[in-house]
Design a protein around this motif. Structure first.
Motif, mmCIF file in Angstrom:
data_model
loop_
_atom_site.group_PDB
_atom_site.id
_atom_site.type_symbol
_atom_site.label_atom_id
_atom_site.label_comp_id
_atom_site.label_asym_id
_atom_site.label_seq_id
_atom_site.Cartn_x
_atom_site.Cartn_y
_atom_site.Cartn_z
ATOM 1 N N LYS A 13 45.832 15.927 37.120
ATOM 2 C CA LYS A 13 44.448 15.945 37.003
ATOM 3 C C LYS A 13 44.146 14.416 37.229
ATOM 4 C CE LYS A 13 43.220 16.495 32.530
ATOM 5 N NZ LYS A 13 42.807 17.151 31.367
ATOM 6 N N SER A 300 34.277 31.559 29.843
ATOM 7 C CA SER A 300 34.700 31.204 28.691
ATOM 8 C C SER A 300 36.259 31.168 28.736
ATOM 9 C CB SER A 300 34.158 32.367 27.666
ATOM 10 O OG SER A 300 35.059 33.658 28.064
ATOM 11 N N THR A 301 36.797 31.418 29.738
ATOM 12 C CA THR A 301 38.283 31.080 29.974
ATOM 13 C C THR A 301 38.370 29.896 31.078
ATOM 14 O OG1 THR A 301 38.773 33.410 29.826
ATOM 15 C CG2 THR A 301 40.278 32.217 31.048
ATOM 16 N N HIS A 302 39.141 29.143 30.975
ATOM 17 C CA HIS A 302 39.438 28.044 31.896
ATOM 18 C C HIS A 302 39.837 28.314 33.374
ATOM 19 C CE1 HIS A 302 40.717 24.138 33.571
ATOM 20 N NE2 HIS A 302 39.957 23.561 32.972
ATOM 21 N N TYR A 303 38.994 27.560 34.361
ATOM 22 C CA TYR A 303 39.379 28.338 35.610
ATOM 23 C C TYR A 303 40.799 28.001 36.256
ATOM 24 C CZ TYR A 303 39.819 23.582 37.514
ATOM 25 O OH TYR A 303 40.385 22.134 37.882
ATOM 26 N N ARG A 304 41.455 27.443 35.636
ATOM 27 C CA ARG A 304 43.061 27.252 35.923
ATOM 28 C C ARG A 304 43.811 28.366 35.179
ATOM 29 N NH1 ARG A 304 45.719 22.917 35.342
ATOM 30 N NH2 ARG A 304 44.014 21.530 34.130
ATOM 31 N N LYS A 305 43.310 28.953 34.401
ATOM 32 C CA LYS A 305 44.045 30.135 33.511
ATOM 33 C C LYS A 305 43.460 31.418 34.032
ATOM 34 C CE LYS A 305 44.682 31.520 28.706
ATOM 35 N NZ LYS A 305 44.187 31.329 27.275
ATOM 36 N N ASP A 367 37.840 18.195 33.723
ATOM 37 C CA ASP A 367 38.542 19.338 34.290
ATOM 38 C C ASP A 367 37.628 20.537 33.959
ATOM 39 O OD1 ASP A 367 40.022 20.375 36.430
ATOM 40 O OD2 ASP A 367 41.687 20.841 34.690
ATOM 41 N N ASN A 369 36.197 21.788 31.348
ATOM 42 C CA ASN A 369 36.756 22.469 30.327
ATOM 43 C C ASN A 369 35.665 23.272 29.162
ATOM 44 O OD1 ASN A 369 38.184 23.355 27.792
ATOM 45 N ND2 ASN A 369 38.922 21.355 27.241
ATOM 46 N N ASN A 370 35.191 24.247 30.079
ATOM 47 C CA ASN A 370 34.145 25.222 29.342
ATOM 48 C C ASN A 370 34.590 25.654 27.948
ATOM 49 O OD1 ASN A 370 32.330 25.199 31.581
ATOM 50 N ND2 ASN A 370 33.333 26.578 32.791
ATOM 51 N N PRO A 371 35.820 26.429 27.852
ATOM 52 C CA PRO A 371 36.222 26.717 26.611
ATOM 53 C C PRO A 371 35.668 25.798 25.456
ATOM 54 C CG PRO A 371 37.861 27.337 28.049
ATOM 55 C CD PRO A 371 37.080 26.467 28.766
ATOM 56 N N GLU A 372 36.126 24.544 25.703
ATOM 57 C CA GLU A 372 35.901 23.470 24.563
ATOM 58 C C GLU A 372 34.030 23.302 24.575
ATOM 59 O OE1 GLU A 372 36.210 20.892 21.449
ATOM 60 O OE2 GLU A 372 37.464 22.162 22.304
#
Length: 471
Positions: A13, A300-305, A367, A369-372
């Motif tokens: 990152k 709602s889910t992070h793009y790297r997950k 990065d 962080n949409n979930p947060e």
């Protein structure tokens, strides 16, 4: 504010530094227009849209170029199966692709170049590579010699011990375990020539390979070095690895500074497959939920997950989305019945809002962080609902609504709620129901409420008046 992004090239990152201050160039791998894109494709497109919205929110001017692959192995194969010209066939699925973007409220890119419009540039780039000794002709096709590019494998970390010197591959997609010289320009077959799918080149009649298409469209429309390149993790090898080799081999400059890749979308913890019956196109999912809910679900889910789609996951996302939507509607309704009085909670809510805005922006700048960020959005929602129990100050409510709209615009949700108009016939039913209630004709009032409900709307009674909203 400092913006950090995970760079696949370094596996770290990093603090983002644009080539030109305040401006960002992004190239995104778009669709191969040979079929309806599945929901996994749209997760990748939505990731890019999310990135652009966040960068613009942080004050950058963004130029996004997303290609349309309208000539490759798949488009040629399937257009023939459907007895259509390549142009007719790809136009059909290009239109479907744009319909999907609208369903998910994905903003249009600055440009959507088509591969067929850039073949001359592809031939020119190939000539440069041949002149430099990085490519060679074999039986009418031209291949990139990966052993001649010392940095081959730097993105995918491919095992270079597996390289077979002199071995070449004609297909566009192949496995990481078998790196070979890849095709830049492919010799047109007799069948392709009869169908008019060929271009004249120094090596005879050819058509482009998949990998060279993106290098050319990126450099022709942006620059030889661009800030960010996006796509799904499945494109890291061979596609993006080959883009680097041919681009940097030709220019001698870094092709991309930051590579951003989105993870796979699974269905019930399994990879999508038509044979397993878990393969979904976007319209199929939207028919079950809605474009806004699917968008919320994806971000709602992070793009790297990995995003594991299931009915339970979708229902949970729907419930959370509806909570935010209800608060948005409540704020709009409350403002219509507001006043200029001072209320006990005014000062407290006005202290909370700036902190939430700062936390929201900080999360997105870390990065994506949409979930947060969504968690903070729900905090704003709860604070707004708490205030509206007793507070009706117009200025406070307007600040709350402005903040709510700011958050929703960055995330790309609630785009059409303010523009939604209640049909005249629904309003008339509600008015007649209100009259029936005043006349204490409860049976008629219930009957009219039911009619409104059957037409997809809800009547809510409150101490500030009657409110109509879509279900």
């Amino acid at each position: 504010m400092e913006f950090k992004i995970y760079n696949t090239l370094t596996r770290k990152k990093e603090v983002f530094e644009p080539i030109k201050k305040g401006h960002i160039s992004i190239y995104a791998c778009g669709p191969t227009v040979y079929n309806f894109p599945h929901i996994g494709n749209y997760r990748s497109f939505l990731m890019t849209d999310n990135l652009v919205r966040i960068l613009e929110y942080l004050g950058y001017k963004v130029k996004l170029v997303m290609n349309l692959t309208d000539i490759d192995d798949k488009t040629i194969r399937d257009s023939e199966k459907n007895n259509m010209t390549l142009k007719e066939f790809t136009l059909k699925y290009t239109e479907e692709f744009f319909k999907g973007l609208d369903m998910l409220n994905i903003k249009r890119a600055s440009l959507y170049p088509k591969a067929t419009e850039y073949v001359k540039s592809m031939i020119k780039l190939t000539e440069t590579l041949v002149t430099k000794g990085l490519a060679y002709e074999k039986e009418g096709s031209v291949y990139f010699k990966i052993s001649s590019f010392k940095n081959y494998g730097k993105l995918s970390k491919v095992d270079l011990d597996n390289i077979k010197i002199g071995a070449s591959v004609d297909v566009d997609e192949y496995e990481k375990e078998n790196p070979q010289d890849f095709v830049l320009l492919k010799k047109s077959t007799e069948k392709e020539i009869k169908r008019g799918i060929y271009y004249k080149s120094p090596w005879g009649n050819i058509r482009p390979g998949w990998h060279i298409e993106c290098s050319v469209m990126a450099m022709d429309n942006l620059d030889e070095t661009i800030d960010i390149h996006t796509g799904g993790v499945d494109l890291i090898f061979p596609h993006h690895e080959n883009e680097i080799a041919q681009s940097e081999g030709a220019t001698g400059k870094p092709f991309v500074n930051y590579w951003v890749h989105g993870e796979h979308l699974l269905v019930n913890s399994e990879k999508m497959s038509k044979s397993k019956g878990n393969f979904f196109t976007l319209p199929e999912i939207i028919e079950k939920y809605s474009g806004e809910i699917v968008r919320y679900m994806f971000i709602s889910t992070h793009y790297r997950k990995k995003l594991d789609y299931s009915d339970d996951f979708a229902k949970n996302a729907k419930n959370n989305y509806l909570k935010l939507k209800e608060t948005f509607e409540n704020l709009n309704f409350a403002i219509k019945n507001s006043d200029k009085k001072t209320y006990n909670d005014d000062e407290e809510i006005l202290e909370i809002i700036p902190k939430l805005k700062e936390n929201f922006k900080t999360a997105l700048a870390d990065d994506l962080n949409n979930p947060e960020a969504i968690k903070i959005f729900h905090e704003l929602s709860r604070s707004a609902n708490k205030y509206m129990i007793s507070g009706k100050n117009k200025k406070v409510l307007e600040i709350l609504l402005d903040t709510y709209q700011e958050f929703s615009e960055v995330l790309g949700i609630f785009a059409n709620l303010n523009n939604e108009k209640i049909p005249k016939e629904i309003k008339k039913l509600a008015e007649n129901r209100e009259k029936a209630r005043k006349d204490k004709d409860w049976n008629l009032a219930d009957k009219l409420r039911k009619q409104v409900d059957e037409n997809g709307y809800i009547i809510e009674d409150s101490n500030t008046g009657v409110r109509i909203k879509r279900k």
